[in-house]
Design a protein around this motif. Structure first.
Motif, PDB file in Angstrom:
ATOM      1  N   ALA A 163       0.647  -0.998  -0.046  1.00 12.11           N
ATOM      2  CA  ALA A 163       0.071   0.058  -0.035  1.00 12.11           C
ATOM      3  C   ALA A 163       0.712   1.378  -0.066  1.00 12.11           C
ATOM      4  CB  ALA A 163      -0.926   0.073   1.337  1.00 12.11           C
ATOM      5  N   TYR A 164       2.036   1.366   0.720  1.00 11.41           N
ATOM      6  CA  TYR A 164       3.014   2.269   0.669  1.00 11.41           C
ATOM      7  C   TYR A 164       4.307   1.930   0.872  1.00 11.41           C
ATOM      8  CZ  TYR A 164       5.223   6.339   2.516  1.00 11.41           C
ATOM      9  OH  TYR A 164       6.260   7.222   2.796  1.00 11.41           O
ATOM     10  N   ALA A 165       5.296   2.462   0.203  1.00 13.12           N
ATOM     11  CA  ALA A 165       6.883   2.280   0.532  1.00 13.12           C
ATOM     12  C   ALA A 165       7.594   3.545   0.325  1.00 13.12           C
ATOM     13  CB  ALA A 165       7.161   1.110  -0.481  1.00 13.12           C
ATOM     14  N   ASP A 166       8.633   3.404   1.315  1.00 15.33           N
ATOM     15  CA  ASP A 166       9.674   4.626   1.085  1.00 15.33           C
ATOM     16  C   ASP A 166      11.074   3.955   1.296  1.00 15.33           C
ATOM     17  OD1 ASP A 166      10.069   4.748   3.705  1.00 15.33           O
ATOM     18  OD2 ASP A 166       8.577   6.351   4.122  1.00 15.33           O
ATOM     19  N   ASP A 167      11.825   4.938   1.507  1.00 13.03           N
ATOM     20  CA  ASP A 167      13.249   4.501   1.761  1.00 13.03           C
ATOM     21  C   ASP A 167      13.497   3.653   3.207  1.00 13.03           C
ATOM     22  OD1 ASP A 167      13.086   6.742   3.064  1.00 13.03           O
ATOM     23  OD2 ASP A 167      15.220   7.250   2.685  1.00 13.03           O
ATOM     24  N   ARG A 168      12.288   3.868   3.994  1.00 10.90           N
ATOM     25  CA  ARG A 168      12.631   3.346   5.584  1.00 10.90           C
ATOM     26  C   ARG A 168      11.658   2.436   5.973  1.00 10.90           C
ATOM     27  NH1 ARG A 168      13.286   8.916   9.125  1.00 10.90           N
ATOM     28  NH2 ARG A 168      11.871   9.569   7.506  1.00 10.90           N
ATOM     29  N   VAL A 169      10.421   2.274   5.199  1.00 14.76           N
ATOM     30  CA  VAL A 169       9.322   1.533   5.668  1.00 14.76           C
ATOM     31  C   VAL A 169       8.741   0.892   4.267  1.00 14.76           C
ATOM     32  CG1 VAL A 169       8.934   2.738   7.713  1.00 14.76           C
ATOM     33  CG2 VAL A 169       7.420   3.166   5.794  1.00 14.76           C
ATOM     34  N   VAL A 170       7.987  -0.387   4.489  1.00 15.97           N
ATOM     35  CA  VAL A 170       7.142  -0.720   3.634  1.00 15.97           C
ATOM     36  C   VAL A 170       5.734  -1.073   4.273  1.00 15.97           C
ATOM     37  CG1 VAL A 170       6.388  -2.592   2.039  1.00 15.97           C
ATOM     38  CG2 VAL A 170       8.978  -1.755   2.060  1.00 15.97           C
ATOM     39  N   ALA A 171       4.566  -0.570   3.820  1.00 18.74           N
ATOM     40  CA  ALA A 171       3.161  -0.973   4.343  1.00 18.74           C
ATOM     41  C   ALA A 171       2.503  -1.739   3.298  1.00 18.74           C
ATOM     42  CB  ALA A 171       2.528   0.269   4.561  1.00 18.74           C
ATOM     43  N   PHE A 172       2.193  -3.070   4.046  1.00 17.33           N
ATOM     44  CA  PHE A 172       1.611  -3.984   2.901  1.00 17.33           C
ATOM     45  C   PHE A 172       0.244  -4.591   3.870  1.00 17.33           C
ATOM     46  CE2 PHE A 172       5.300  -5.876   4.936  1.00 17.33           C
ATOM     47  CZ  PHE A 172       4.635  -7.034   5.666  1.00 17.33           C
ATOM     48  N   GLY A 197      12.281  -6.118  17.956  1.00 14.00           N
ATOM     49  CA  GLY A 197      11.008  -5.354  18.900  1.00 14.00           C
ATOM     50  C   GLY A 197      11.564  -3.860  19.115  1.00 14.00           C
ATOM     51  N   LEU A 198      10.909  -3.468  20.041  1.00 10.14           N
ATOM     52  CA  LEU A 198      11.115  -2.028  20.424  1.00 10.14           C
ATOM     53  C   LEU A 198      12.617  -1.785  20.764  1.00 10.14           C
ATOM     54  CD1 LEU A 198       8.065  -1.034  22.329  1.00 10.14           C
ATOM     55  CD2 LEU A 198       8.702   0.208  20.363  1.00 10.14           C
ATOM     56  N   GLU A 199      13.228  -2.770  21.587  1.00 10.98           N
ATOM     57  CA  GLU A 199      14.602  -2.507  22.227  1.00 10.98           C
ATOM     58  C   GLU A 199      15.565  -2.491  21.106  1.00 10.98           C
ATOM     59  OE1 GLU A 199      16.145  -2.456  25.388  1.00 10.98           O
ATOM     60  OE2 GLU A 199      14.130  -1.715  25.807  1.00 10.98           O
ATOM     61  N   ASP A 200      15.358  -3.314  19.828  1.00 12.97           N
ATOM     62  CA  ASP A 200      16.265  -3.283  18.715  1.00 12.97           C
ATOM     63  C   ASP A 200      16.320  -2.224  17.744  1.00 12.97           C
ATOM     64  OD1 ASP A 200      16.994  -5.758  19.769  1.00 12.97           O
ATOM     65  OD2 ASP A 200      14.970  -6.427  19.100  1.00 12.97           O
ATOM     66  N   LEU A 201      15.032  -1.271  17.778  1.00 16.45           N
ATOM     67  CA  LEU A 201      14.580  -0.349  16.858  1.00 16.45           C
ATOM     68  C   LEU A 201      15.314   0.932  17.318  1.00 16.45           C
ATOM     69  CD1 LEU A 201      13.434  -0.022  14.051  1.00 16.45           C
ATOM     70  CD2 LEU A 201      11.101   0.456  15.262  1.00 16.45           C
ATOM     71  N   ASP A 202      16.054   1.738  16.451  1.00 14.98           N
ATOM     72  CA  ASP A 202      16.312   3.150  16.585  1.00 14.98           C
ATOM     73  C   ASP A 202      15.244   3.860  16.724  1.00 14.98           C
ATOM     74  OD1 ASP A 202      16.405   5.034  13.964  1.00 14.98           O
ATOM     75  OD2 ASP A 202      16.888   2.687  13.808  1.00 14.98           O
ATOM     76  N   GLU A 203      15.105   4.871  17.568  1.00 10.48           N
ATOM     77  CA  GLU A 203      14.128   6.106  17.802  1.00 10.48           C
ATOM     78  C   GLU A 203      13.777   6.783  16.444  1.00 10.48           C
ATOM     79  OE1 GLU A 203      13.333   9.851  20.513  1.00 10.48           O
ATOM     80  OE2 GLU A 203      14.062   7.888  21.456  1.00 10.48           O
ATOM     81  N   GLU A 204      14.650   7.210  15.489  1.00  9.62           N
ATOM     82  CA  GLU A 204      14.301   7.780  14.197  1.00  9.62           C
ATOM     83  C   GLU A 204      13.392   6.976  13.406  1.00  9.62           C
ATOM     84  OE1 GLU A 204      16.946   9.815  11.800  1.00  9.62           O
ATOM     85  OE2 GLU A 204      18.175  10.422  13.878  1.00  9.62           O
ATOM     86  N   THR A 205      13.802   5.653  13.150  1.00 12.15           N
ATOM     87  CA  THR A 205      13.002   4.728  12.332  1.00 12.15           C
ATOM     88  C   THR A 205      11.679   4.312  13.197  1.00 12.15           C
ATOM     89  OG1 THR A 205      14.761   3.607  11.790  1.00 12.15           O
ATOM     90  CG2 THR A 205      12.900   2.228  11.535  1.00 12.15           C
ATOM     91  N   SER A 206      11.571   4.132  14.328  1.00 12.92           N
ATOM     92  CA  SER A 206      10.456   3.985  15.129  1.00 12.92           C
ATOM     93  C   SER A 206       9.380   5.240  14.983  1.00 12.92           C
ATOM     94  CB  SER A 206      10.572   3.859  16.590  1.00 12.92           C
ATOM     95  OG  SER A 206       9.390   3.464  17.321  1.00 12.92           O
ATOM     96  N   THR A 207       9.760   6.044  14.962  1.00  9.64           N
ATOM     97  CA  THR A 207       8.935   7.513  14.830  1.00  9.64           C
ATOM     98  C   THR A 207       8.626   7.405  13.564  1.00  9.64           C
ATOM     99  OG1 THR A 207      10.422   8.741  16.505  1.00  9.64           O
ATOM    100  CG2 THR A 207       8.887  10.027  14.648  1.00  9.64           C
ATOM    101  N   HIS A 208       9.350   7.291  12.407  1.00  6.40           N
ATOM    102  CA  HIS A 208       8.955   7.140  11.073  1.00  6.40           C
ATOM    103  C   HIS A 208       7.823   5.852  10.819  1.00  6.40           C
ATOM    104  CE1 HIS A 208       8.904   7.959   6.820  1.00  6.40           C
ATOM    105  NE2 HIS A 208       8.972   6.778   6.638  1.00  6.40           N
ATOM    106  N   VAL A 209       8.072   4.869  11.452  1.00 10.96           N
ATOM    107  CA  VAL A 209       7.113   3.785  11.414  1.00 10.96           C
ATOM    108  C   VAL A 209       5.466   4.415  12.031  1.00 10.96           C
ATOM    109  CG1 VAL A 209       6.279   1.589  12.405  1.00 10.96           C
ATOM    110  CG2 VAL A 209       8.444   1.804  11.614  1.00 10.96           C
TER     111      VAL A 209
END
Length: 156
Positions: free
Chosen positions: A24-33, A54-66
């Motif tokens: 449904a959506y994709a960019d350089d950081r995420v894919v939504a399907f 999980g959350l512990e393994d994801l950097d804050e910038e990527t998490s914010t973008h998700v």
């Protein structure tokens, strides 16, 4: 035990274009399907391209973008023409939280009266002293996650 290695991860295969997905959506950081095991028609998963369990393994910038894209998908669901009287945004982080695919992902799905999704819990009111203790524990966790303070300037 779930295999958490990226080379065995179905979401990594989707992100790499090696497995089928209805994107449904994709960019350089995420894919939504679209979720194969959808709760309701229109159920979307927002997945970072970077493998993180999980959350512990994801950097804050990527998490914010998700979460930002999850917000946009939720708004899009309301405008999509799909049956949508409400939207749930749901994160399952860890086996105890019902995470089944161990690649961080955000569920965004339309809700409507009579759909099958339920969260059943004991919604009992907690006593204020217990809530205060829990708030203190969360503050300690936040302090442990805070970046180290800059050294004090000792020059006069």
């Amino acid at each position: 035990m779930n295999d958490q290695r990226p080379e065995k991860c179905v979401f990594c295969a989707i992100v790499a274009g090696e497995a089928e997905a209805s994107v449904a959506y994709a960019d350089d950081r995420v894919v939504a399907f679209m979720d194969l095991g959808a709760v309701t028609p229109g159920h979307v998963l927002v997945v970072p391209r970077l493998h993180a369990v999980g959350l512990e393994d994801l950097d804050e910038e990527t998490s914010t973008h998700v979460w930002r894209i999850g917000h946009r998908v939720g708004r899009a669901l309301r405008r999509s023409g799909l049956r949508c009287e409400g939207v749930n945004v749901f994160l399952a982080d860890g086996e105890a939280a019902f995470q089944e695919i161990f690649h961080f992902h955000l569920h965004v799905f339309p809700r409507f009266r009579g759909d099958s999704f339920r969260i059943d819990a004991d919604w009992a009111t907690r006593a204020r002293p217990l809530l205060d203790e829990e708030a203190s524990a969360v503050r300690q966790g936040l302090d442990a996650d805070a970046p180290p303070a800059a050294p004090a300037n000792t020059e006069n």
